[in-house]
Design an enzyme around this catalytic site. Structure first.
Site, short mmCIF file in Angstrom:
data_model
loop_
_atom_site.label_atom_id
_atom_site.label_comp_id
_atom_site.label_asym_id
_atom_site.label_seq_id
_atom_site.Cartn_x
_atom_site.Cartn_y
_atom_site.Cartn_z
N ASP A 1 -1.21 11.48 5.23
CA ASP A 1 -2.36 10.65 5.57
C ASP A 1 -3.37 11.42 6.42
O ASP A 1 -4.55 11.07 6.47
CB ASP A 1 -1.92 9.39 6.32
CG ASP A 1 -1.22 8.38 5.41
OD1 ASP A 1 -1.17 8.62 4.19
OD2 ASP A 1 -0.71 7.36 5.92
N GLN B 1 0.88 -1.17 0.00
CA GLN B 1 0.00 0.00 0.00
C GLN B 1 0.91 1.22 0.00
O GLN B 1 1.50 1.57 1.02
CB GLN B 1 -0.93 0.01 1.20
CG GLN B 1 -1.74 1.28 1.38
CD GLN B 1 -2.55 1.65 0.15
OE1 GLN B 1 -3.15 0.79 -0.49
NE2 GLN B 1 -2.56 2.93 -0.21
N TYR C 1 -12.88 14.26 -0.60
CA TYR C 1 -13.79 13.37 -1.31
C TYR C 1 -15.15 14.05 -1.53
O TYR C 1 -15.56 14.31 -2.67
CB TYR C 1 -14.01 12.07 -0.52
CG TYR C 1 -12.80 11.19 -0.40
CD1 TYR C 1 -12.67 10.04 -1.17
CD2 TYR C 1 -11.78 11.46 0.52
CE1 TYR C 1 -11.58 9.19 -1.05
CE2 TYR C 1 -10.68 10.63 0.64
CZ TYR C 1 -10.58 9.50 -0.14
OH TYR C 1 -9.49 8.67 -0.02
N ARG D 1 -10.14 -2.71 7.88
CA ARG D 1 -10.47 -1.54 7.07
C ARG D 1 -10.51 -0.29 7.96
O ARG D 1 -11.32 -0.18 8.87
CB ARG D 1 -11.81 -1.76 6.37
CG ARG D 1 -12.14 -0.67 5.37
CD ARG D 1 -13.39 -1.04 4.60
NE ARG D 1 -13.81 0.04 3.72
CZ ARG D 1 -14.93 0.03 2.98
NH1 ARG D 1 -15.71 -1.05 3.01
NH2 ARG D 1 -15.24 1.06 2.23
N HIS E 1 -10.98 6.48 -10.77
CA HIS E 1 -9.60 6.97 -10.62
C HIS E 1 -8.78 6.76 -11.91
O HIS E 1 -7.74 7.39 -12.07
CB HIS E 1 -8.91 6.25 -9.47
CG HIS E 1 -9.05 6.93 -8.15
ND1 HIS E 1 -8.65 8.22 -7.92
CD2 HIS E 1 -9.56 6.48 -6.96
CE1 HIS E 1 -8.87 8.54 -6.66
NE2 HIS E 1 -9.44 7.50 -6.06
N GLU F 1 -6.61 2.42 -6.05
CA GLU F 1 -6.78 2.50 -7.49
C GLU F 1 -5.53 2.16 -8.30
O GLU F 1 -5.27 2.77 -9.34
CB GLU F 1 -7.25 3.92 -7.85
CG GLU F 1 -6.24 5.04 -7.54
CD GLU F 1 -6.36 5.64 -6.15
OE1 GLU F 1 -5.85 6.75 -5.94
OE2 GLU F 1 -6.97 4.99 -5.26
N HIS G 1 -15.81 3.73 -7.81
CA HIS G 1 -14.89 4.77 -7.35
C HIS G 1 -13.47 4.49 -7.84
O HIS G 1 -12.81 5.38 -8.41
CB HIS G 1 -14.93 4.83 -5.82
CG HIS G 1 -14.03 5.87 -5.23
ND1 HIS G 1 -14.44 7.15 -4.95
CD2 HIS G 1 -12.73 5.82 -4.87
CE1 HIS G 1 -13.44 7.85 -4.45
NE2 HIS G 1 -12.39 7.05 -4.37
N GLU G 2 -13.00 3.27 -7.62
CA GLU G 2 -11.62 2.95 -8.02
C GLU G 2 -11.47 3.00 -9.54
O GLU G 2 -10.44 3.44 -10.06
CB GLU G 2 -11.20 1.59 -7.47
CG GLU G 2 -11.36 1.42 -5.96
CD GLU G 2 -10.75 2.55 -5.13
OE1 GLU G 2 -9.80 3.21 -5.59
OE2 GLU G 2 -11.25 2.79 -4.01
N GLU H 1 -9.52 12.94 -5.43
CA GLU H 1 -10.67 12.29 -4.79
C GLU H 1 -12.00 12.99 -5.04
O GLU H 1 -13.02 12.32 -5.19
CB GLU H 1 -10.41 12.15 -3.29
CG GLU H 1 -9.22 11.26 -2.95
CD GLU H 1 -9.38 9.82 -3.44
OE1 GLU H 1 -10.49 9.43 -3.85
OE2 GLU H 1 -8.37 9.10 -3.42
#
Length: 619
Positions: free
Chosen positions: A389, A155, A397, A571, A315, A287, A311-312, A334
């Site tokens: 982050d 990630q 978003y 998550r 992207h 994404e 959503h992904e 976003e």
């Protein structure tokens, strides 16, 4: 394709827009971007599960600006063990290079400084990662769906690529890459590159990404993976026990791709596959081009949560094709993506569902803004000295999407669609700043009709806190009916068993639960649970909302499910909300720490960093 200035709303070309000037500075990178840039990477790793490291090399191809003679290259690293560095001007001969690794910063990691001959065009770094690399998660077999083989996934967003590759870890640096990955022979490797579903599982895999991408989109996963095709250019990767369910859930992938292409231009990444990861993946989705990484928490069995895949996929235009140049421009990724996601959902699943999701999104935004300091409520956020982050709130978003919706409603959908399609064509495969976008917005939309433009307070949207009073207010007739039913039940006019809930969608259920008062008598909680089995729901979004209510109201029958939910998935969106609700009371904080003590070793480093702060983890 439509050209950047061929739409009817374009007025005059702007030199500053036609040739966007790279920012050449990134508060979250040590790189000397104005002097020298990486344009391509050749990566070679051995995946060592027993030591939880990658070991290998990175060959970086360098370019200097015209007339540039830079003999100094600074790369970003975090917790890398650099063994040796070499340089070359022709790849035939390599010579040792002097290098040093600087002092580690807790956010930025360490600069890797390399001295080069002024004609060097390549640098080769031999290195290994460390087990605690923030961009890697190593899973033991019990943490996977199949329970038999280990699993690795990466990630990289926002600045975690530097923990597994030494590079210029800034989104304004776009590179192509090739990679060779050697794994145990019984495992499959996939990357954000040209994955071959028919590749022999021989433990030696090669990849190529021919389109230039920012470093945060470089991705790798290794595990016991199977593939299920959905269309000639789309399919699903997952562990064998999951792949069939995932393929059924994502059966509309090709329809989504076509809907996006009809709206915003061609899909430019060849294939679009989805990799369903083990449950510790810290995000809903990531994404990574050609290979979206997705959480298994969206596998609800009824396609009700596949807006995440929309959503992904979105992207592929907003973020991957046109990228934020720095992390303070994150809303360019976003906000645009959420807007496009809802347009895709509207095309594939209907306007009714898209509007419900827009209402839920606004609810999330208003709740978040109520808790955020003013400085974090602007789209163009100041992140100097902070972890990028920290900017991953609902503001980029949902506020970003609401701003674009305001533009659409003001200028008309047909005009705004032409503007957006021209925008993606114009800035394709480039990284841009908020200022670049605003110049393009003025030149190609606002200046064409100043009377309409006066209705959109652009600076207020981008630079100021809060939501402008002129913001659109999405509404849903279905939600109005749900609210009426909630009032009838709360008022004692009907029992829960008489609620017309059998036909409710996930979105209607979420709205129903959110419409209830924060304080609900235990007997009311028990009635809902007895009638609808909410504690045992298999839908992660409904489960999360119900468990938040259970914590707030001290509904003890849901506590075992709360622990099971927090221990079984990682998550961050769910972890953050549930742990934050728990720590509001002394007894809740005790419960939170007891659960976290069990769950923490299974969480991804990104999730750990978030929850450590919430619960005050002392180790």
């Amino acid at each position: 394709q439509e050209g950047p200035h061929s739409s009817s709303v374009a007025t005059r070309p702007s030199p500053s827009v036609t040739t966007p000037v790279p920012a050449d500075h990134d508060d979250h990178s040590y790189s000397n971007l104005s002097e020298i840039r990486v344009r391509h990477a050749d990566l070679d790793w051995e995946v060592l599960f027993d030591r939880r490291i990658l070991r290998g090399s990175a060959i970086l191809t360098l370019v200097r600006p015209p007339g540039g003679r830079a003999t100094h290259l600074v790369l970003d690293t975090r917790d890398l063990d650099v063994e040796k560095v070499e340089s070359s001007r022709d790849t035939a001969t390599w010579v040792p290079a002097v290098f040093s690794v600087g002092t580690a910063d807790k956010i930025l990691g360490s600069p890797l400084s390399i001295t080069l001959p002024e004609d060097a065009t390549r640098v080769r770094i031999f290195y290994a990662t460390r087990p605690q690399a923030s961009g890697l998660q190593w899973l033991d077999p019990p943490q996977t769906a199949g329970k038999k083989q280990p699993f690795l996934f990466t990630q990289s967003e926002a600045i975690h690529a530097r923990s597994w590759i030494p590079l210029q870890d800034s989104p304004q640096v776009r590179i192509t890459y090739r990679a060779r990955v050697r794994t145990p022979k019984n495992l499959m490797a996939v990357m954000s590159a040209n994955n071959d579903p028919k590749a022999a599982r021989d433990g030696d895999y090669e990849f190529e990404m021919p389109q230039p991408i920012p470093s945060y989109l470089i991705a790798l996963a290794v595990g016991d993976l199977s593939f299920a095709p959905i269309s000639p250019r789309a399919g699903v990767w997952a562990e064998p026990p999951v792949v069939g369910k995932a393929a059924r859930e994502f059966a509309d992938l090709e329809s989504m791709i076509r809907a996006a292409e009809e709206l915003f231009g061609p899909y430019r990444w060849d294939r679009y596959d989805v990799l369903v990861l083990p449950p510790s993946f810290p995000f809903g989705g990531m994404e990574n081009p050609r290979l979206t990484f997705a959480t298994p928490t969206v596998l609800a069995g009824d396609k009700s949560l596949v807006a995440l895949v929309a959503h992904e996929l979105a992207h592929s235009w907003a973020g991957n094709l046109v990228t934020n140049a720095t992390w303070r421009d994150f809303w360019l990724n976003e906000g645009f993506t959420v807007y496009i996601e809802r347009r895709i959902v509207e095309r594939v699943f209907g306007r009714r569902r898209a509007e419900m999701e827009a209402v839920l999104g606004l609810q999330d935004l208003e709740k978040e803004i109520a808790a955020l300091p003013d400085k974090d409520e602007a789209l163009h956020i100041d992140l100097r000295g902070r972890d990028p982050d920290d900017g991953f709130t609902d503001v980029p978003y949902e506020k970003g999407a609401l701003f674009l919706r305001h533009l659409e409603q003001t200028f008309g959908r047909e005009t705004f669609d032409r503007f957006l399609r021209g925008y993606f064509d114009h800035f394709a495969f480039q990284s841009i700043t908020t200022e670049d976008f605003l110049r393009y917005l003025h030149a190609n939309l606002l200046d064409a009709n100043r009377e309409l433009a006066a209705r959109v307070p652009v600076e207020e949207w981008v630079e100021k806190p809060g939501i402008p009073v002129s913001a659109p207010r999405p509404s849903s007739e279905a939600f109005a009916r749900v609210e009426a039913e909630a009032s009838r039940w709360l008022g004692g006019k009907v029992p829960a068993s008489s609620l017309p809930a059998s036909g409710w969608s996930t979105q209607e259920w979420l709205h129903f639960l959110r419409a209830l008062p924060a304080s609900l008598p235990r007997e009311k909680m028990a009635e809902l649970d007895f009638t609808f089995h909410l504690t045992d729901s298999g839908n992660s979004e409904i489960t999360n909302q119900w468990l938040l209510m259970a914590i707030a109201n001290g509904y003890e029958p849901a506590y075992p499910r709360l622990e099971q939910f927090l221990v079984s998935m990682g998550r961050r969106k769910f972890l953050k909300s549930l742990y934050e609700e728990l720590v509001k009371t002394p007894e809740g904080k005790t419960r939170a720490l007891a659960i976290y003590r069990k769950a923490r070793p299974t969480y991804h480093p990104i999730a750990v960093a978030t929850v450590d702060k919430i619960v005050g983890w002392q180790g």
